[in-house]
Enzyme design. Sequence first.
Site, PDB file in Angstrom:
ATOM      1  N   LYS A  67     -11.456 -16.414  16.919  1.00 39.06           N
ATOM      2  CA  LYS A  67     -12.746 -16.355  17.139  1.00 39.06           C
ATOM      3  C   LYS A  67     -13.729 -16.819  16.238  1.00 39.06           C
ATOM      4  CE  LYS A  67     -10.768 -14.463  20.822  1.00 39.06           C
ATOM      5  NZ  LYS A  67     -10.134 -13.374  20.798  1.00 39.06           N
ATOM      6  N   ARG A 111       8.600 -19.048   7.750  1.00 41.19           N
ATOM      7  CA  ARG A 111       8.357 -17.988   8.470  1.00 41.19           C
ATOM      8  C   ARG A 111       8.257 -16.847   7.195  1.00 41.19           C
ATOM      9  NH1 ARG A 111      12.440 -14.704  10.167  1.00 41.19           N
ATOM     10  NH2 ARG A 111      13.648 -16.478  10.649  1.00 41.19           N
ATOM     11  N   TYR A 134      -9.724  -4.486  23.511  1.00 45.16           N
ATOM     12  CA  TYR A 134      -9.278  -5.592  24.082  1.00 45.16           C
ATOM     13  C   TYR A 134      -8.156  -5.592  25.232  1.00 45.16           C
ATOM     14  CZ  TYR A 134      -7.241 -10.125  24.905  1.00 45.16           C
ATOM     15  OH  TYR A 134      -6.835 -11.259  25.304  1.00 45.16           O
TER      16      TYR A 134
END
Length: 391
Positions: free
Chosen positions: A209, A59, A112
């Site tokens: 994307k 992490r 968005y």
Amino acid sequence: MGEKYKHIETAVIHEGYDSKEHLGSLTTPLFQTSTFTFDTAEQGENRFAGLEDGYIYSRLGNPTVRVLEEKIAALEGGEAGLAFSSGMAAVSAVLFALTKADDHILCSKGLYGCTFGLLQLMEEKYRITHDFCEMETEEQVRGMIRPNTTCIYVETPINPTMKMIDLAMVMKVAKEYGVPVVVDNTFSTPYLQRPLEFGCDIVLHSATKYLCGHGDIVAGLIVGKRDFINQVAMTTQKDIGGVISPFDAWLLLRGLKTLPIRMDRHTANATEIFRMLKEHPRVKAVYYPGDVESQDYRITEKQMKSGGGMISFEIEGTKQDAQKFLNNLKLIKIAVSLGDAETLIQHPATMTHSAIPKESRELMGINDQLIRLSVGLESWHDIWTDLEQAF
Ligand code: LCS
């Protein structure tokens, strides 16, 4: 672009990785591990105290992820990068890092749907308010900056209306007020547009994307000044925890190698499809950054290499007509997301932007007739044949 490789076609492949450091492995090794062992207790202490470099826990950093972060920083021309488990993890980590209770965010008029949702949540829970600004002129931006504005947040082209924002113009005003500008570069990728070159402070991506390009992961990336990236890494990323998995970073590294050739093909296909859509009698309007006749084209010319692969258009008729059109398609897939090899089509009003109340949605230019097309890598002739028969 980074210092090392001058051309993005080379940088996407080589930047951030040296096979000599990894037993000659041509591709980046996948460090699929949650934690890293310390030789001694003192070494662990020193690593936590920042007195010794080295990995601690995935992490907080991972070697495979590190290559990706260095690569995206170089591609965007920034000092440092950071990878996230999703585009929204990146958006939220940046917005929470730049604001505290009672601050204000000035946004482009169109975002968005989930970014819009996040802004609502920040307002309801922490009184962090926001306004939407047309951002067509300096006066409009100047007129909406408040004393408590700590961030200007821009999408360009805007999802899904494809409206463009002039980054140099926004930066000019932002600099007068010392307000950092964040640009969501998801639709363009650094191959088509590099916001940091216009002076913007932070660039972010839904790497789900085009950057990945193969539709097999959900991920986010940010790039900016090293101090800011370190601050995010040690606060809104480390403590909220939206980190990317090493495997997803590995897939993203693989996808990135072909970004330039994919983007060229997406643009070439979209250019043909745009031309055909513009002439079709059932199409009321088409929105494409590569439209030389549109008002926004002066911005495209200034800040984008080409129009990219995303087109939106309005179909004659009702919402039901739009849905019927989608249902008629055979090759093209009805799906949200974008930037994949497959051509994808969706209906923003009922899908990606359905969480935005109808009134706000219409102010953003999203009506029931609007359809968004992510033009894929198939033959454009086949894409057009499918669209034509569906009309
Ligand atoms: N920013 C933009 C411009 C986006 O289009 C998306 C996702 C995000 C951020 C969030 O990224 P994610 O967490 O999904 O990786 N856009 C989507 C879309 O238009 N269709 O499906 C998702």
